[in-house]
Design an enzyme around this catalytic site. Sequence first.
Site, PDB file in Angstrom:
ATOM      1  N   TYR A  11      65.421 -11.919 -40.608  1.00 33.87           N
ATOM      2  CA  TYR A  11      65.523 -10.842 -39.618  1.00 33.87           C
ATOM      3  C   TYR A  11      66.005 -11.324 -38.251  1.00 33.87           C
ATOM      4  O   TYR A  11      66.583 -10.560 -37.490  1.00 33.87           O
ATOM      5  CB  TYR A  11      64.164 -10.157 -39.455  1.00 33.87           C
ATOM      6  CG  TYR A  11      63.865  -9.204 -40.589  1.00 33.87           C
ATOM      7  CD1 TYR A  11      64.222  -7.864 -40.509  1.00 33.87           C
ATOM      8  CD2 TYR A  11      63.247  -9.650 -41.755  1.00 33.87           C
ATOM      9  CE1 TYR A  11      63.972  -6.991 -41.548  1.00 33.87           C
ATOM     10  CE2 TYR A  11      62.990  -8.787 -42.801  1.00 33.87           C
ATOM     11  CZ  TYR A  11      63.350  -7.451 -42.699  1.00 33.87           C
ATOM     12  OH  TYR A  11      63.103  -6.598 -43.733  1.00 33.87           O
ATOM     13  N   ASP A  31      70.727 -20.922 -45.429  1.00 32.65           N
ATOM     14  CA  ASP A  31      69.482 -20.421 -46.008  1.00 32.65           C
ATOM     15  C   ASP A  31      69.203 -21.178 -47.293  1.00 32.65           C
ATOM     16  O   ASP A  31      70.124 -21.505 -48.044  1.00 32.65           O
ATOM     17  CB  ASP A  31      69.558 -18.914 -46.277  1.00 32.65           C
ATOM     18  CG  ASP A  31      68.163 -18.293 -46.295  1.00 32.65           C
ATOM     19  OD1 ASP A  31      67.792 -17.641 -45.297  1.00 32.65           O
ATOM     20  OD2 ASP A  31      67.421 -18.482 -47.298  1.00 32.65           O
ATOM     21  N   THR A 118      58.035 -18.496 -34.262  1.00 35.48           N
ATOM     22  CA  THR A 118      56.781 -18.414 -33.505  1.00 35.48           C
ATOM     23  C   THR A 118      55.804 -19.469 -34.027  1.00 35.48           C
ATOM     24  O   THR A 118      55.565 -19.537 -35.245  1.00 35.48           O
ATOM     25  CB  THR A 118      56.172 -17.013 -33.678  1.00 35.48           C
ATOM     26  OG1 THR A 118      57.181 -16.059 -33.344  1.00 35.48           O
ATOM     27  CG2 THR A 118      54.974 -16.819 -32.791  1.00 35.48           C
ATOM     28  N   LYS A 203      55.155 -16.149 -25.885  1.00 32.76           N
ATOM     29  CA  LYS A 203      55.420 -15.329 -27.076  1.00 32.76           C
ATOM     30  C   LYS A 203      54.108 -14.837 -27.701  1.00 32.76           C
ATOM     31  O   LYS A 203      53.947 -13.661 -28.048  1.00 32.76           O
ATOM     32  CB  LYS A 203      56.225 -16.158 -28.068  1.00 32.76           C
ATOM     33  CG  LYS A 203      56.243 -15.644 -29.478  1.00 32.76           C
ATOM     34  CD  LYS A 203      57.077 -14.387 -29.572  1.00 32.76           C
ATOM     35  CE  LYS A 203      56.859 -13.708 -30.890  1.00 32.76           C
ATOM     36  NZ  LYS A 203      57.998 -13.112 -31.453  1.00 32.76           N
ATOM     37  N   ASN A 207      52.518 -10.690 -28.074  1.00 31.91           N
ATOM     38  CA  ASN A 207      52.107  -9.984 -29.295  1.00 31.91           C
ATOM     39  C   ASN A 207      50.596  -9.750 -29.331  1.00 31.91           C
ATOM     40  O   ASN A 207      50.129  -8.748 -29.865  1.00 31.91           O
ATOM     41  CB  ASN A 207      52.582 -10.749 -30.532  1.00 31.91           C
ATOM     42  CG  ASN A 207      54.054 -10.461 -30.815  1.00 31.91           C
ATOM     43  OD1 ASN A 207      54.669  -9.628 -30.147  1.00 31.91           O
ATOM     44  ND2 ASN A 207      54.628 -11.137 -31.786  1.00 31.91           N
ATOM     45  N   CYS A 257      54.530 -10.253 -37.328  1.00 30.73           N
ATOM     46  CA  CYS A 257      54.339 -10.810 -35.978  1.00 30.73           C
ATOM     47  C   CYS A 257      52.974 -10.473 -35.410  1.00 30.73           C
ATOM     48  O   CYS A 257      52.138 -11.340 -35.214  1.00 30.73           O
ATOM     49  CB  CYS A 257      55.406 -10.255 -35.040  1.00 30.73           C
ATOM     50  SG  CYS A 257      57.050 -10.348 -35.719  1.00 30.73           S
ATOM     51  N   TYR A 313      55.906  -1.247 -42.713  1.00 28.18           N
ATOM     52  CA  TYR A 313      54.798  -1.443 -41.767  1.00 28.18           C
ATOM     53  C   TYR A 313      54.925  -0.570 -40.538  1.00 28.18           C
ATOM     54  O   TYR A 313      53.946  -0.380 -39.819  1.00 28.18           O
ATOM     55  CB  TYR A 313      54.644  -2.921 -41.406  1.00 28.18           C
ATOM     56  CG  TYR A 313      55.603  -3.444 -40.360  1.00 28.18           C
ATOM     57  CD1 TYR A 313      56.882  -3.869 -40.703  1.00 28.18           C
ATOM     58  CD2 TYR A 313      55.230  -3.522 -39.020  1.00 28.18           C
ATOM     59  CE1 TYR A 313      57.751  -4.357 -39.754  1.00 28.18           C
ATOM     60  CE2 TYR A 313      56.097  -4.010 -38.054  1.00 28.18           C
ATOM     61  CZ  TYR A 313      57.352  -4.422 -38.425  1.00 28.18           C
ATOM     62  OH  TYR A 313      58.220  -4.908 -37.473  1.00 28.18           O
ATOM     63  N   LYS A 314      56.136  -0.050 -40.292  1.00 26.05           N
ATOM     64  CA  LYS A 314      56.278   0.870 -39.158  1.00 26.05           C
ATOM     65  C   LYS A 314      57.511   1.752 -39.369  1.00 26.05           C
ATOM     66  O   LYS A 314      58.268   1.564 -40.331  1.00 26.05           O
ATOM     67  CB  LYS A 314      56.361   0.120 -37.843  1.00 26.05           C
ATOM     68  CG  LYS A 314      57.631  -0.675 -37.659  1.00 26.05           C
ATOM     69  CD  LYS A 314      57.673  -1.200 -36.241  1.00 26.05           C
ATOM     70  CE  LYS A 314      59.018  -1.791 -35.918  1.00 26.05           C
ATOM     71  NZ  LYS A 314      59.128  -2.212 -34.536  1.00 26.05           N
TER      72      LYS A 314
END
Length: 440
Positions: A11, A31, A118, A203, A207, A257, A313-314
């Site tokens: 992402y 990747d 993160t 960071k 969150n 996150c 999730y959203k």
Amino acid sequence: MKKVCVLGLGYIGLPTASILATHGHQVIGVDVKAEVVDRLRNGDVHIQEPGLKTMVKAGIHSGNLLVADKPAAADAFIITVPTPIEPDKKANLDYVRAAAEAIRPYLQKGNLVVLESTVPPGTTAGMFADILSQSGLDPYLDLQVVHSPERVLPGRILEELVSNDRVIGGLTPEATEIARDLYASFVQGEIFLTEATTAEMVKLMENTFRDVNIALANEFALMGESVGVNVWEAIQMANRHPRVNILSPGPGVGGHCIAVDPWFLVQAAPGPAQLIASARRMNDRMPEHVVDQVRALLSHISQPKIAALGLAYKADVDDIRESPSLTVIRWLQATGCQVAAYDPFVNPDALNVAVPTLEDAVTGADCVLLLTNHTAFKKVDVPALGHLMRTKVLFDTRNSLPHTEWQEAGFFVYVLGDGVDRNLSAPSAVPEGVTAVALA
Ligand code: SAJ
């Protein structure tokens, strides 16, 4: 123009690689998943994000974006791999470790190495620098090593990668400035320079702030239910205060996150992190609360059938990682409910509970359970959907649907945190079949 190697085409990595490529850099996107590499080479993008496919195609078409399964020598390396959480709530840094090891043979004196993933405070200066130093190059003297956290919102990644402010924290001031020059080639927001561990904390604090605020909203919702207050109205009015901004309650916090990062702070400093851990637990309790509410609402029906709307999730994204919808559905099934789930963004083959259409989900159902507030759900033909159902109950965990329309179509509407004492509901408002529960 620089040669940049981006590791991890998820992402964050894929949008970053394609933005760099369309801003004149020569980019190798790497990747470890052969399927991702093959799909991208064939011009197919494995992630749904507005504008991403066009941007990736533009990068590949320009010849500036190459996709590979292993790194190559470059001026700069950017690591954007996942840092998931273990069941004991500790950060899993295996992917970061593997990426650092993968670039080690290609490192040359003067290279810039950016860790965007993160991580718990101290990782860049500790474990990450240690692995890089095994190349024989000193991370403080021979390499330019920085942490620059990604802060973009899924659903608006391409826009926010450019417009958001950016924080860059290096192991040395020189590294920080060299990284600033690379990001300045596409970032239009302000770039703030600091040192690596502060950048990591920034960071995690962002969150965590959001998680704690959502936990407070969820706690208010439970209080609203206890004291008979509609929390949505109360929050709306409280937020008219110039210094108050309470977020929204819901079925829980998902994504890779916000549901994860606060634990990295708890891991780093468990003593002081009491509020953070408590907020996390509050948000993790919400799926169970939703299940309890649904069970209570349908307690008169043996083996109720639930149409769960939304797996992501959203709203308006296809990402189901850590989605509270999945937890709610699993627990509903465990308590003997039949569940059919529909999500317009999620491939129904991805989960055995998912069905291809909304009609499939609601046919014969006793309750529509709104879990994700996708925009498309606000526009459904409610009367037509009601005709397909066995019992017309709506439980809206996001306060997102046009409730009057649903009530006019004969639905008994229940909203998470609305404070309505169902024992006191006017019988006329409750459709037949639900009355027994609502008034029990
Ligand atoms: N949620 C609520 N109530 C709210 C807002 C959100 O229950 O009022 C829920 C959502 O439904 C979702 C979860 O919280 O399940 C997280 O969604 P989100 O939109 O708050 O955040 P993410 O995880 O999509 O993205 C966050 C962002 N961080 C902040 O806003 C501080 C983004 O900027 C970060 O880049 C991203 O985390 C990340 O990658 O860390």
